[in-house]
Design an enzyme around this catalytic site. Structure first.
Site, PDB file in Angstrom:
ATOM      1  N   GLU A  72     -17.300  62.317  78.767  1.00 50.20           N
ATOM      2  CA  GLU A  72     -17.339  63.687  79.283  1.00 50.20           C
ATOM      3  C   GLU A  72     -16.803  64.701  78.279  1.00 50.20           C
ATOM      4  OE1 GLU A  72     -15.085  64.306  82.861  1.00 50.20           O
ATOM      5  OE2 GLU A  72     -15.601  66.443  82.977  1.00 50.20           O
ATOM      6  N   HIS A 112     -11.187  68.377  79.435  1.00 50.87           N
ATOM      7  CA  HIS A 112     -10.672  67.152  78.797  1.00 50.87           C
ATOM      8  C   HIS A 112     -10.544  67.330  77.281  1.00 50.87           C
ATOM      9  CE1 HIS A 112     -11.268  65.590  82.816  1.00 50.87           C
ATOM     10  NE2 HIS A 112     -12.462  66.147  82.779  1.00 50.87           N
ATOM     11  N   GLU A 145     -19.825  71.382  87.327  1.00 47.66           N
ATOM     12  CA  GLU A 145     -19.972  69.932  87.101  1.00 47.66           C
ATOM     13  C   GLU A 145     -21.455  69.669  86.853  1.00 47.66           C
ATOM     14  OE1 GLU A 145     -17.736  67.524  86.965  1.00 47.66           O
ATOM     15  OE2 GLU A 145     -15.947  68.173  88.074  1.00 47.66           O
ATOM     16  N   HIS A 172     -17.513  70.956  83.038  1.00 47.42           N
ATOM     17  CA  HIS A 172     -17.238  69.534  83.269  1.00 47.42           C
ATOM     18  C   HIS A 172     -18.519  68.756  83.525  1.00 47.42           C
ATOM     19  CE1 HIS A 172     -12.744  69.476  83.685  1.00 47.42           C
ATOM     20  NE2 HIS A 172     -12.986  70.782  83.702  1.00 47.42           N
TER      21      HIS A 172
HETATM   22 ZN   LIG Z   1     -13.913  66.718  84.172  1.00 42.83          ZN
END
Ligand SMILES: [Zn+2]
Length: 227
Positions: free
Chosen positions: A24, A10, A145, A79
């Protein structure tokens, strides 16, 4: 020379998932910068290219095109997860066309294990998905993640810089194992002896030179001696 393409997810107008006052995009950049610093400060034969080093938007195509054009040996995308607040833990992804016996899966298994050793998160497992960055990369690729931003327990960890550093170190430990990275050799120690009296001993050259500079005007003799 090992070439790592490091991709904080992102950025810019794309915040990624949000929750508990966290975004995030900021956490992925924080962890990725810590990974880069640990690698470049401690391992000489490595190059790290990042998809971004600040809060800017980059398309997924730009990221994978850049990694492919550079000829990266490995693509690592960082992430943070989000769902409905009640789900927590760590998981990682390789592309869903790959078998569990593939090189990419082997690499992932090692990194998964090293990250899980240090992150104190629930293990949601090793997963596969058809994500762009996993599909469009020509080199082995992994997407991690690291906890759920909207889960109170995970978010408390995500707010702790010491925890972020541990997560970065876990990724680095995995990369070191997978790619057999060799750390910098132990630095030489130098003593600084001024008029016969030792005033310091240092591993950093800069510190040796500063000690010499401090005494340069007043000393009769300055000896720099390798220990
Ligand atoms: Zn992400």
């Amino acid at each position: 020379m090992f070439k790592l393409y490091l991709d904080p997810g992102h950025g810019g107008s794309d915040t990624g998932t949000v929750g508990n006052g966290l975004q995030e995009k900021n956490l992925t950049l924080d962890i990725a910068l810590r990974i880069r610093n640990l690698l470049v400060n401690n391992y000489p034969d490595i190059k790290v290219m990042m998809s971004r080093t600040s809060d800017v938007a980059r398309s997924l195509e730009e990221r994978t095109d850049e990694a492919n054009a550079w000829g990266a040996d490995y693509y690592l995308s960082i992430h943070i997860n989000g769902y409905n607040g009640s789900v927590n833990g760590y998981e990682d992804f390789i592309h869903n066309s790959l078998s569990n016996a593939s090189e990419t899966a082997e690499y992932r298994d090692i990194i998964h294990e090293e990250v899980m050793k240090v992150n104190n998160l629930f293990d949601r497992g090793r997963k596969k998905a058809n994500f762009h960055v996993l599909r469009e990369t020509k080199m082995p690729a992994l997407l991690t993640e690291n906890g759920f931003i909207d889960n109170d327990s995970d978010a408390a960890k995500l707010k702790d810089p010491n925890w972020l550093q541990k997560v970065a170190q876990g990724h680095v430990n995995g990369l070191v194992k997978v790619f057999d990275l060799k750390s910098n050799p132990q630095q030489d120690i130098h003593r600084v002896i001024v008029d016969g009296v030792q005033v310091g001993s240092y591993a950093e050259n800069q510190n040796v030179l500063e000690e010499v500079r401090r005494h340069l005007k007043t000393a009769k003799t300055i000896v720099v001696e390798k220990v």
